[in-house]
Scaffold this motif. Structure first.
Motif, short mmCIF file in Angstrom:
data_model
loop_
_atom_site.label_atom_id
_atom_site.label_comp_id
_atom_site.label_asym_id
_atom_site.label_seq_id
_atom_site.Cartn_x
_atom_site.Cartn_y
_atom_site.Cartn_z
N LEU A 1 41.47 75.50 37.10
CA LEU A 1 40.44 76.54 37.26
C LEU A 1 40.62 77.29 38.58
O LEU A 1 40.29 78.48 38.67
N TYR A 2 41.14 76.62 39.59
CA TYR A 2 41.33 77.28 40.88
C TYR A 2 42.36 78.40 40.79
O TYR A 2 42.34 79.33 41.59
N MET B 1 50.00 81.14 43.26
CA MET B 1 48.55 81.03 43.18
C MET B 1 47.92 82.41 43.16
O MET B 1 47.03 82.70 42.35
N LEU B 2 48.36 83.26 44.08
CA LEU B 2 47.78 84.59 44.19
C LEU B 2 48.06 85.43 42.95
O LEU B 2 47.17 86.12 42.43
N ASP B 3 49.29 85.36 42.47
CA ASP B 3 49.64 86.13 41.27
C ASP B 3 48.77 85.71 40.09
O ASP B 3 48.32 86.56 39.30
N SER B 4 48.54 84.41 39.95
CA SER B 4 47.72 83.90 38.86
C SER B 4 46.28 84.39 38.96
O SER B 4 45.69 84.85 37.97
N SER B 5 45.71 84.32 40.16
CA SER B 5 44.32 84.74 40.34
C SER B 5 44.15 86.24 40.17
O SER B 5 43.18 86.70 39.57
N VAL B 6 45.09 87.01 40.69
CA VAL B 6 45.03 88.47 40.54
C VAL B 6 45.10 88.87 39.08
O VAL B 6 44.34 89.72 38.60
N ALA B 7 46.01 88.22 38.33
CA ALA B 7 46.15 88.53 36.91
C ALA B 7 44.90 88.13 36.13
O ALA B 7 44.42 88.88 35.28
N ALA B 8 44.35 86.94 36.42
CA ALA B 8 43.18 86.46 35.70
C ALA B 8 41.98 87.36 35.93
O ALA B 8 41.16 87.56 35.02
N ALA B 9 41.86 87.93 37.13
CA ALA B 9 40.73 88.80 37.45
C ALA B 9 40.99 90.25 37.08
O ALA B 9 40.09 91.09 37.21
N GLY B 10 42.20 90.57 36.65
CA GLY B 10 42.52 91.94 36.26
C GLY B 10 42.55 92.92 37.42
O GLY B 10 42.23 94.10 37.24
N LEU B 11 42.99 92.47 38.60
CA LEU B 11 42.97 93.32 39.79
C LEU B 11 44.32 93.96 40.11
O LEU B 11 44.41 94.77 41.04
N GLY B 12 45.35 93.60 39.38
CA GLY B 12 46.69 94.04 39.73
C GLY B 12 46.85 95.54 39.82
O GLY B 12 47.55 96.05 40.70
N GLY B 13 46.18 96.29 38.97
CA GLY B 13 46.32 97.73 38.97
C GLY B 13 45.71 98.41 40.17
O GLY B 13 45.97 99.59 40.42
N SER B 14 44.89 97.68 40.93
CA SER B 14 44.24 98.26 42.11
C SER B 14 44.86 97.80 43.42
O SER B 14 44.34 98.13 44.49
N LEU B 15 45.94 97.04 43.34
CA LEU B 15 46.57 96.50 44.55
C LEU B 15 47.99 97.02 44.70
O LEU B 15 48.76 97.02 43.73
N ASP B 16 48.32 97.44 45.91
CA ASP B 16 49.68 97.92 46.20
C ASP B 16 50.62 96.80 46.60
O ASP B 16 51.84 96.96 46.53
#
Length: 227
Positions: A94-95, A128-143
């Motif tokens: 979950l983390y 870890m970061l890639d997994s969390s960013v993908a799960a939260a759907g934030l990738g399109g807003s991060l450079d």
């Protein structure tokens, strides 16, 4: 100089570090965790941070995933939940999929729409970061998603903050650094960044050489502040 680049700490700032224990506690058969999940989450976070500071001081670096596991093991034993390997595995899974705070997706979209560069600068391991960013759907807003693994030391070492200038080629005073950790915001101020402390817990300002330039209860007003 106007702010062109907004840099965010990840854990506790964009991602709710308590959401793993909270979600697990709601699952059937987790009555023991349900009685103390908030304590487990707090112990887990505090030990995770303490281990990064100690490893930075001693030069005994390891991936953030290791200190995340070590902190959880301490937290579970402290609450009498050690020995439950299935619970441990579930919390770690979950983390990697922590909830983003509710205001975060819209805040990042607004900053991007106004022409700002947005990136993460985190103690977290890249996977870890890639997994969390993908799960939260934030990738399109991060450079970019920048990890301390590039320099082999945890925050608040100056070498970590150096990664921003190295990656984006910007002066320090064009950077707004945002963290929910008062010590991180304070140290980034001393480094030379403009800073925002997302003081979600309503705590006093840390007594450090640098003090955050701005203190907000959450990140909902950040686009307004930057503009």
């Amino acid at each position: 100089m106007p702010i062109t680049t907004c840099i965010f700490d990840a854990y506790g700032t964009l991602f709710d570090v308590g959401s793993a224990a909270r979600a697990a506690a709601r699952e059937p058969g987790r009555e023991a965790l349900a009685d103390c999940w908030q304590d487990v989450a707090e112990d887990w976070r505090q030990k995770q941070l303490q281990y990064t500071w100690l490893r930075a001081i001693t030069g005994d670096h390891c991936p953030f995933w290791q200190v995340t596991q070590d902190g959880l093991d301490w937290a579970l034993e402290n609450r009498g939940l050690d020995g439950d390997d299935e619970l441990r595995d579930r919390l770690l899974a979950l983390y990697r999929e922590l909830d983003a705070y509710p205001e975060v997706p819209g805040m990042l979209r607004a900053l991007k729409a106004s022409g700002h560069t947005c990136a993460i600068l985190s103690n977290g391991s890249p996977d870890m970061l890639d997994s969390s960013v993908a799960a939260a759907g934030l990738g399109g807003s991060l450079d970019a998603v920048l990890s301390v693994e590039e320099v082999g030391v945890f925050k608040p070492a100056a070498a970590v903050y150096d990664l921003v200038g190295r990656r984006f080629g910007v002066d320090k005073d064009a950077v707004l650094f945002v963290s929910s950790n008062g010590w991180d915001a304070g140290c980034a101020t001393a480094y030379g960044f403009e800073t925002v402390w997302a003081n979600r817990g309503g705590h006093p300002v840390d007594r450090l050489p640098g003090r955050p330039a701005h203190v907000l209860p959450d990140l909902s007003r950040l686009p307004e502040l930057v503009s």
